[in-house]
Design a protein around this motif. Structure first.
Motif, mmCIF file in Angstrom:
data_model
loop_
_atom_site.group_PDB
_atom_site.id
_atom_site.type_symbol
_atom_site.label_atom_id
_atom_site.label_comp_id
_atom_site.label_asym_id
_atom_site.label_seq_id
_atom_site.Cartn_x
_atom_site.Cartn_y
_atom_site.Cartn_z
ATOM 1 N N ASN A 48 9.381 -3.973 3.758
ATOM 2 C CA ASN A 48 9.149 -2.676 3.120
ATOM 3 C C ASN A 48 8.747 -2.765 1.651
ATOM 4 O O ASN A 48 8.289 -1.781 1.076
ATOM 5 N N GLY A 49 8.940 -3.926 1.027
ATOM 6 C CA GLY A 49 8.851 -3.964 -0.426
ATOM 7 C C GLY A 49 7.551 -4.424 -1.020
ATOM 8 O O GLY A 49 7.407 -4.434 -2.243
ATOM 9 N N ARG A 50 6.580 -4.817 -0.189
ATOM 10 C CA ARG A 50 5.309 -5.283 -0.741
ATOM 11 C C ARG A 50 4.170 -4.974 0.227
ATOM 12 O O ARG A 50 4.400 -4.695 1.412
ATOM 13 N N ILE A 51 2.950 -5.023 -0.299
ATOM 14 C CA ILE A 51 1.767 -4.748 0.503
ATOM 15 C C ILE A 51 1.284 -6.049 1.151
ATOM 16 O O ILE A 51 1.376 -7.120 0.546
ATOM 17 N N PRO A 52 0.776 -6.012 2.384
ATOM 18 C CA PRO A 52 0.291 -7.235 3.032
ATOM 19 C C PRO A 52 -0.805 -7.927 2.216
ATOM 20 O O PRO A 52 -1.577 -7.286 1.494
ATOM 21 N N SER A 53 -0.875 -9.243 2.354
ATOM 22 C CA SER A 53 -1.898 -10.045 1.691
ATOM 23 C C SER A 53 -2.514 -10.993 2.712
ATOM 24 O O SER A 53 -2.067 -11.085 3.858
ATOM 25 N N ILE B 72 -3.643 -0.520 5.957
ATOM 26 C CA ILE B 72 -3.537 0.854 6.466
ATOM 27 C C ILE B 72 -2.288 0.991 7.329
ATOM 28 O O ILE B 72 -1.538 1.974 7.224
ATOM 29 N N ALA B 73 -2.037 -0.005 8.197
ATOM 30 C CA ALA B 73 -0.838 0.053 9.044
ATOM 31 C C ALA B 73 0.435 0.064 8.204
ATOM 32 O O ALA B 73 1.406 0.757 8.542
ATOM 33 N N TRP B 74 0.451 -0.699 7.128
ATOM 34 C CA TRP B 74 1.643 -0.771 6.281
ATOM 35 C C TRP B 74 1.826 0.500 5.457
ATOM 36 O O TRP B 74 2.942 0.995 5.297
ATOM 37 N N CYS B 75 0.728 1.056 4.954
ATOM 38 C CA CYS B 75 0.815 2.178 4.004
ATOM 39 C C CYS B 75 0.791 3.549 4.657
ATOM 40 O O CYS B 75 1.300 4.513 4.070
ATOM 41 N N CYS B 76 0.186 3.670 5.843
ATOM 42 C CA CYS B 76 -0.187 4.997 6.341
ATOM 43 C C CYS B 76 0.373 5.304 7.727
ATOM 44 O O CYS B 76 0.635 4.393 8.523
ATOM 45 N N ASP C 58 -5.248 13.374 11.066
ATOM 46 C CA ASP C 58 -4.393 13.506 9.882
ATOM 47 C C ASP C 58 -3.856 12.142 9.498
ATOM 48 O O ASP C 58 -3.531 11.307 10.356
ATOM 49 N N LEU C 59 -3.765 11.919 8.204
ATOM 50 C CA LEU C 59 -3.265 10.653 7.667
ATOM 51 C C LEU C 59 -2.410 10.941 6.453
ATOM 52 O O LEU C 59 -2.796 11.737 5.581
ATOM 53 N N THR C 60 -1.234 10.328 6.417
ATOM 54 C CA THR C 60 -0.325 10.494 5.272
ATOM 55 C C THR C 60 0.250 9.141 4.886
ATOM 56 O O THR C 60 0.242 8.197 5.680
ATOM 57 N N ALA C 61 0.766 9.074 3.668
ATOM 58 C CA ALA C 61 1.458 7.859 3.244
ATOM 59 C C ALA C 61 2.799 7.760 3.945
ATOM 60 O O ALA C 61 3.487 8.780 4.145
ATOM 61 N N ARG C 62 3.183 6.555 4.316
ATOM 62 C CA ARG C 62 4.495 6.360 4.940
ATOM 63 C C ARG C 62 5.596 6.535 3.891
ATOM 64 O O ARG C 62 5.387 6.274 2.695
ATOM 65 N N PRO C 63 6.773 6.971 4.317
ATOM 66 C CA PRO C 63 7.872 7.229 3.355
ATOM 67 C C PRO C 63 8.161 6.010 2.484
ATOM 68 O O PRO C 63 8.229 4.878 2.968
ATOM 69 N N ASP C 64 8.334 6.263 1.202
ATOM 70 C CA ASP C 64 8.730 5.255 0.204
ATOM 71 C C ASP C 64 7.651 4.213 -0.088
ATOM 72 O O ASP C 64 7.889 3.301 -0.889
ATOM 73 N N ARG C 65 6.479 4.340 0.526
ATOM 74 C CA ARG C 65 5.471 3.299 0.299
ATOM 75 C C ARG C 65 4.356 3.745 -0.634
ATOM 76 O O ARG C 65 3.611 2.914 -1.137
ATOM 77 N N GLU D 94 0.874 3.018 -5.391
ATOM 78 C CA GLU D 94 0.396 3.480 -6.692
ATOM 79 C C GLU D 94 0.701 2.451 -7.783
ATOM 80 O O GLU D 94 -0.123 2.228 -8.684
ATOM 81 N N ALA D 95 1.863 1.810 -7.718
ATOM 82 C CA ALA D 95 2.195 0.782 -8.719
ATOM 83 C C ALA D 95 1.246 -0.407 -8.617
ATOM 84 O O ALA D 95 0.797 -0.954 -9.631
ATOM 85 N N GLN D 96 0.922 -0.802 -7.381
ATOM 86 C CA GLN D 96 -0.003 -1.917 -7.188
ATOM 87 C C GLN D 96 -1.397 -1.542 -7.676
ATOM 88 O O GLN D 96 -2.105 -2.343 -8.274
ATOM 89 N N TYR D 97 -1.803 -0.302 -7.396
ATOM 90 C CA TYR D 97 -3.105 0.171 -7.873
ATOM 91 C C TYR D 97 -3.146 0.179 -9.398
ATOM 92 O O TYR D 97 -4.133 -0.241 -10.007
ATOM 93 N N GLU D 98 -2.076 0.651 -10.015
ATOM 94 C CA GLU D 98 -1.994 0.669 -11.476
ATOM 95 C C GLU D 98 -2.176 -0.726 -12.044
ATOM 96 O O GLU D 98 -2.929 -0.940 -13.010
ATOM 97 N N GLU D 99 -1.521 -1.692 -11.429
ATOM 98 C CA GLU D 99 -1.591 -3.073 -11.923
ATOM 99 C C GLU D 99 -2.968 -3.680 -11.721
ATOM 100 O O GLU D 99 -3.488 -4.360 -12.605
ATOM 101 N N ASN D 100 -3.586 -3.425 -10.570
ATOM 102 C CA ASN D 100 -4.838 -4.095 -10.228
ATOM 103 C C ASN D 100 -6.074 -3.393 -10.764
ATOM 104 O O ASN D 100 -7.084 -4.052 -11.009
#
Length: 531
Positions: A332-337, A464-468, A502-509, A514-520
């Motif tokens: 839950n704590g990071r985006i796939p790489s 997309i699977a992780w975030c949405c 319809d597409l939404t962000a998954r809870p808490d992700r 947004e933090a990763q986007y801010e950094e990158n």
């Protein structure tokens, strides 16, 4: 009056002589391939639908077998409907099956014999292909992964914010990546004039090269008409002028930008320019080679992602399985790489199944045979194929071969993951993958951007699977609005027409995203401005 009748009769006799197939002396024990009978002179010209012709080819394949022949105004077209035959001919006998017919509209008039996709097989094609291989081979493609992670992050962030503009975000994702790699150009909205201009060129190629789009491709004699009587010539001249100016300008600017940077930060233009003498191609040929990598990477990746979204909307249980795999590997704590990919076989399976289920180039790209050949079928028949034949590996039918793909019309990612399916391969840390997959073509004409496209699909699908979460849209009375399974655009490459979901962000992700986007993106942009 008599003189007019004589002239008309002479013209008809000449046309019949030129267009009717000549009688051939077949090698002993061989026979011509079967196929639907056609009309005198025109053959099967009007039997082929003007769009989505692969449905008709599949119908004929069921009737005439996996290798059959069409006559189109005197030109021989061989339709291939199985992967085994396509590989036997186009890969194993690639020295005689790698040419391209020089179709008047797309190859000659639109591209002025510069576009690698349509180049005849020979020294020029090999030199151009060498450049494209050096820019996009499997080892070099791995060095582009950091940019793919950046672009995928931005695509998902905007997809969550504005899912209704999914086509724009997918096109910006694939197009923006290639623009950075090829020309060191960045895009922001995906609606910039440069992006729209490039996409217009791409869509024009797809339209012009679509089978049956122009009569001159079936009756090349129309090329002899003067421009005043041939509007297709005037149209092609205008379109060629526009794309030539675009590709020349991009090459020039790309080289200039590259010269301002370190060698390790070279774009495609700089890499070509620094080794220019080793390729033995003209500047315009280089401009089209690099531009073609954009065409190959941008349009097909975006179209495949639209089909992925359609598949997940239609098959929510498959999306749930995908999310479960990504969650179990990534947490839950990071985006796939990209480092997660060996442990994400379902991500890779879904990418492959999307391309099988809804191939982007459903009609395939024809190869031209340069020498008479005889092919022995599984049933023992020896089939004669004449030099000059256009050999069409029709992806739609190839991807629906029942023996290789049981339940072919269904979306079944497990065909790549479970041992009871014919397409299963081990180890799952490596398979399934898209290497040499028929969706990218065959033999020496396989898509040069395959290695980049493969990575682009994997990372975006996983993220997309992780975030949405993706849902079928509900009507005002609570009924699911299920999009049509096949309502696709027409043309050379196809994609689903706009559909509701319809597409939404998954809870808490969303916060992590947004933090990763801010950094990158935000901080990187601020750093660039400060320097």
């Amino acid at each position: 009056m008599l003189a007019t009748l004589v002239v008309v009769s002479c013209v008809l006799v000449t046309c019949a002589y030129l267009l009717l197939p000549a009688r051939q002396q077949l090698p002993p024990g061989s026979q011509l391939p079967g196929g639907p009978s056609g009309r005198p002179i025109l053959g099967n010209l009007f039997d082929i639908p003007p769009y989505h012709s692969w449905f008709k080819f599949q119908e004929w394949s069921n009737q005439y077998g996996p290798l059959f022949c069409l006559n189109i105004a005197g030109r021989n077209h061989v339709i291939v409907s199985t992967e085994a035959i396509a590989n036997d001919l186009l890969r194993e006998r690639g020295n005689i099956y790698s040419d391209r017919e020089q179709l008047p509209m797309a190859a000659q008039l639109l591209s002025d014999n510069l576009r690698p996709l349509f180049l005849p097989y020979g020294e020029t094609w090999r030199n151009v292909r060498k450049l494209m291989h050096n820019l996009a081979n499997v080892s070099v493609a791995a060095s582009y992964e950091s940019l793919q992670e950046e672009e995928s992050l931005r695509a998902i962030r905007d997809l969550v914010r504005e899912p209704g503009s999914y086509e724009t975000w997918f096109e910006r994702y694939s197009g923006g990546l290639i623009l950075r790699l090829a020309y060191s150009k960045s895009v922001s909205t995906g609606k910039e004039p440069l992006i729209q201009r490039i996409l217009a060129v791409l869509h024009n190629v797809e339209r012009v090269a679509s089978p049956g789009a122009y009569l001159v491709d079936s009756v090349p004699a129309l090329l002899r008409l003067p421009p005043v009587l041939a509007p297709f010539r005037r149209e092609a001249a205008r379109l060629h002028s526009e794309e030539l100016d675009l590709f020349r300008t991009l090459l020039k600017e790309g080289v200039e930008t590259s010269q301002e940077r370190s060698q390790s930060d070279d774009n495609f233009c700089g890499k070509w320019f620094s080794n220019k003498d080793s390729y033995n191609i003209s500047d315009d040929q280089a401009a089209y080679a690099i531009g073609t990598l954009f065409e190959a990477g941008a349009g097909t990746t975006a179209s495949a992602m639209m089909s992925f979204t359609l598949a997940m909307t239609l098959h929510p249980s498959e999306f749930a399985k995908l999310q479960h795999e990504v969650d179990s590997v990534v947490g839950n704590g990071r985006i796939p790489s990209f480092s997660d990919m060996p442990n994400l076989p379902r991500v890779r399976a879904i990418a492959k199944e999307v391309l099988r289920w809804r191939p982007v180039t459903a009609g395939g790209l024809p190869h031209m045979l340069t020498k008479d050949d005889v092919y022995k079928m599984d049933d023992g028949r020896s089939v004669f194929l004449s030099a000059g034949s256009n050999v069409h590996p029709v992806q739609w039918t190839i991807h629906r071969e029942p023996l290789r793909y049981p339940d072919p019309d269904s979306f079944r990612p497990e065909r790549w993951l479970e041992k009871e399916w014919p397409t299963y391969r081990e180890p799952l840390t490596h398979y399934p993958n898209l290497q040499n997959f028929s969706a990218f073509g065959f033999g020496r004409r396989i898509c040069p951007g395959l290695n980049i496209a493969e990575r682009s699909l994997y990372i975006l699908i996983a993220r997309i699977a992780w975030c949405c979460d993706i849902f079928q849209r509900q009507s005002s009375n609570g009924e699911a609005l299920v999009p049509p399974s096949y309502d696709y655009t027409t043309g050379f490459n196809v994609q689903p027409k706009p559909f509701a979901f319809d597409l939404t962000a998954r809870p808490d992700r969303r916060e992590i995203l947004e933090a990763q986007y801010e950094e990158n993106w935000v901080r990187n942009e601020e750093t660039k401005q400060n320097t």
